[in-house]
Design an enzyme around this catalytic site. Structure first.
Site, short mmCIF file in Angstrom:
data_model
loop_
_atom_site.label_atom_id
_atom_site.label_comp_id
_atom_site.label_asym_id
_atom_site.label_seq_id
_atom_site.Cartn_x
_atom_site.Cartn_y
_atom_site.Cartn_z
N ASN A 299 -2.99 12.88 2.47
CA ASN A 299 -1.67 12.86 1.83
C ASN A 299 -1.35 14.26 1.30
O ASN A 299 -1.94 14.70 0.32
CB ASN A 299 -1.70 11.84 0.68
N CYS B 167 6.18 13.13 -3.60
CA CYS B 167 6.01 12.92 -2.15
C CYS B 167 7.34 12.61 -1.46
O CYS B 167 7.46 12.77 -0.24
CB CYS B 167 5.03 11.79 -1.88
N HIS C 209 5.99 8.99 5.40
CA HIS C 209 5.08 9.70 4.50
C HIS C 209 3.66 9.28 4.83
O HIS C 209 3.36 8.10 4.98
CB HIS C 209 5.43 9.35 3.05
#
Ligand code: UT7
Length: 337
Positions: free
Chosen positions: A282, A112, A252
Site C-alpha cells: 500500500n 490514500c 487503491h
C-alpha cells in the site's frame, strides 16, 4: 467546456525492496499469512537518498517527458500526500524547486484517496478554463511513520510516487465524473496518534519519540469493502455509463481481498482489474497513479476506454472517478490565464 485529458504519466519507487521473508525476521509473521490476508509479497522502502520530494520529482519528470512538455508549460502543480518533506512549505513547491517553472502549486490532503481527489481538483481548473495544463502527483513515504515492531501495520505499507499531466482537450477525455466522500467520525481507525503533541506550544523542543501510524485493521477493512464498490458505481452512473461499458478498474492497492470485493460488486472479470499490491504493498496516495501508469505502459488502456479509479483511506475518506482514456483531440498549448 473543455475536458482535461491525461497526456503523460510516470512512476518512481525506491530501489530498496522489503520482502515478506525480510519481515519474517523482524516480527512474528509469515509469508503465508501476509499473502493470504493481503496479497502483498514485497514493497519498496525509502533509503537514505530517497525522500517524498525525490520520488515525486522523478515521477513528475517522467510524466512531463511522456506528455512532451516542460515545467514552463505547466500552469498548476497539485500534490497529494500525507507525508510531505516540510511542515510549512507545500510538497508541490518542493517539487517545483526541483523541476523549475512558475506554476501555481498547492497540496491536497486525503491520504490514500488523495490522488483521485487531487485529480478532481486539478480537472476543475482545466475544465473551467483557468489553466491549460496541470501536473498531478500522488506520493507518500509512509514507511517513515511505521512501527516496525507492529505486525498489524508494518507488513502493509510501501513508498512511491505516481504522476500524470492533464491538459485541455476539446474531446470528452480525462476525468468525466467524480464521487468524493468522507466519514470523519471514523478518523481514529487509521491515524498517527501523538502527531499534534509533536507541535511545540511555544519554544519547546520536539520530543525525541517519533509518532507512528496506528490502525484498526478490521474497521478499515469493513469500511473499504463498503465504500469502494459503492463509490465506483456512483462515478460510473454519474458519467452516464453502465457497468458493461467499463474497460478497466484501477483500485487503491491496499489489500487483494478488498480489491476482489470491489471487482465482484462491479461484476468485472480479472483481466479488467489492475493489481500490483503484490509488488508494492500500500503506497497510499501513490497507489492509484502507479497502477494507472503501469496499465498505460502495459498497453492495456486504449483510446476511448472507460477507466474507473477508486480509493479509500485515512479520514476516513474515499474518492472515485471515471476517466475516459486517450489523448486524441488535445488542443495545442496556450498561455495560462
Ligand atoms: O489505505 C488504507 C490502509 N489500511 C487498510 O487497507 C487496512 C484494511 N484492513 C486489512 O487489510 C486487514 O484488516 C489486515 C490485513 C490489516 C488484517 O487482516 P484481518 O484478516 O482483518 O486480520 P485480523 O486483524 O482480524 O487479525 C487476525 C489475526 C489476529 O490474531 P488473533 O487475534 O486471531 O490471534 C492478529 O493478531 O492475525 C493476527 N495478525 C497477524 N498474524 C501474522 C495480524 N497481523 C499479523 C501479521 N502476521 N502480520
Amino acid at each position: 467546456m473543455p475536458n482535461a485529458a491525461i497526456t503523460g504519466w510516470g512512476v518512481a519507487v525506491p530501489d530498496r525492496v522489503l520482502t515478506n521473508q525480510d519481515l519474517e525476521r523482524m516480527v512474528e509473521t509469515s509469508d503465508e499469512w501476509i499473502v493470504s490476508r493481503t496479497g502483498i509479497r514485497e514493497r519498496r522502502i525509502v533509503g537514505a537518498n530517497d525522500s517524498t520530494t525525490s520520488l515525486a520529482t522523478d515521477a513528475a519528470r517522467k510524466a512531463m517527458e511522456k506528455a512532451g512538455c516542460t515545467a514552463d508549460d505547466v500552469d498548476l502543480i497539485v500534490v497529494a500526500t500525507a507525508t510531505p518533506d516540510d511542515f510549512l512549505v507545500s510538497q508541490s513547491c518542493l517539487v517545483q524547486a526541483e523541476i523549475g517553472g512558475s506554476a501555481a502549486a498547492f497540496d491536497v490532503g486525503a491520504a490514500c484517496a488523495g490522488f483521485v481527489t487531487a485529480l478532481a481538483v486539478a480537472t476543475q481548473f482545466v475544465n473551467g478554463g483557468m489553466y491549460n495544463r496541470a501536473l498531478v502527483i500522488g506520493v507518500d513515504t509512509l514507511t517513515r511513520y511505521i512501527d516496525y515492531t507492529d505486525r498489524g501495520t508494518c507488513v502493509l505499507f510501501g513508498d512511491g510516487a505516481g504522476a500524470v499531466v492533464i491538459e485541455s482537450s476539446s474531446e470528452p477525455r480525462g476525468l468525466l465524473s467524480t464521487e468524493l466522500g468522507a466519514d470523519g467520525a471514523g478518523h481514529k481507525h487509521l491515524y498517527v496518534p501523538g502527531w499534534a503533541q509533536m507541535v511545540p506550544e511555544s519554544a519547546d523542543i520536539f520530543p525525541d519519540s517519533r509518532p507512528h501510524l496506528q490502525m484498526n485493521g478490521r474497521e478499515v477493512f469493513r469500511f473499504a469493502v463498503q465504500v469502494m464498490g459503492d463509490a465506483a458505481l456512483k462515478s460510473i452512473e454519474k458519467a452516464g455509463l453502465t457497468l458493461d461499458q467499463v474497460d478497466m478498474l484501477i483500485p487503491h492497492q491496499a489489500n487483494a481481498r478488498i480489491i476482489s470485493a470491489a471487482q465482484r460488486q462491479l461484476q468485472l472479470p480479472e483481466e479488467k482489474v489492475w493489481i500490483n499490491v503484490d509488488r508494492f504493498g500500500n503506497t497510499s496516495a501513490a497507489s492509484v497513479p502507479i497502477a494507472l501508469a503501469e496499465a498505460a505502459d502495459a498497453g492495456v488502456l486504449k483510446e476511448g476506454d472507460n477507466v474507473v479509479l477508486v480509493a479509500f483511506g485515512a479520514g476516513l475518506a474515499w474518492a472515485a472517478g471515471l476517466v475516459r482514456w486517450g489523448t486524441d483531440g488535445t488542443s495545442p498549448a496556450t498561455p495560462a490565464s
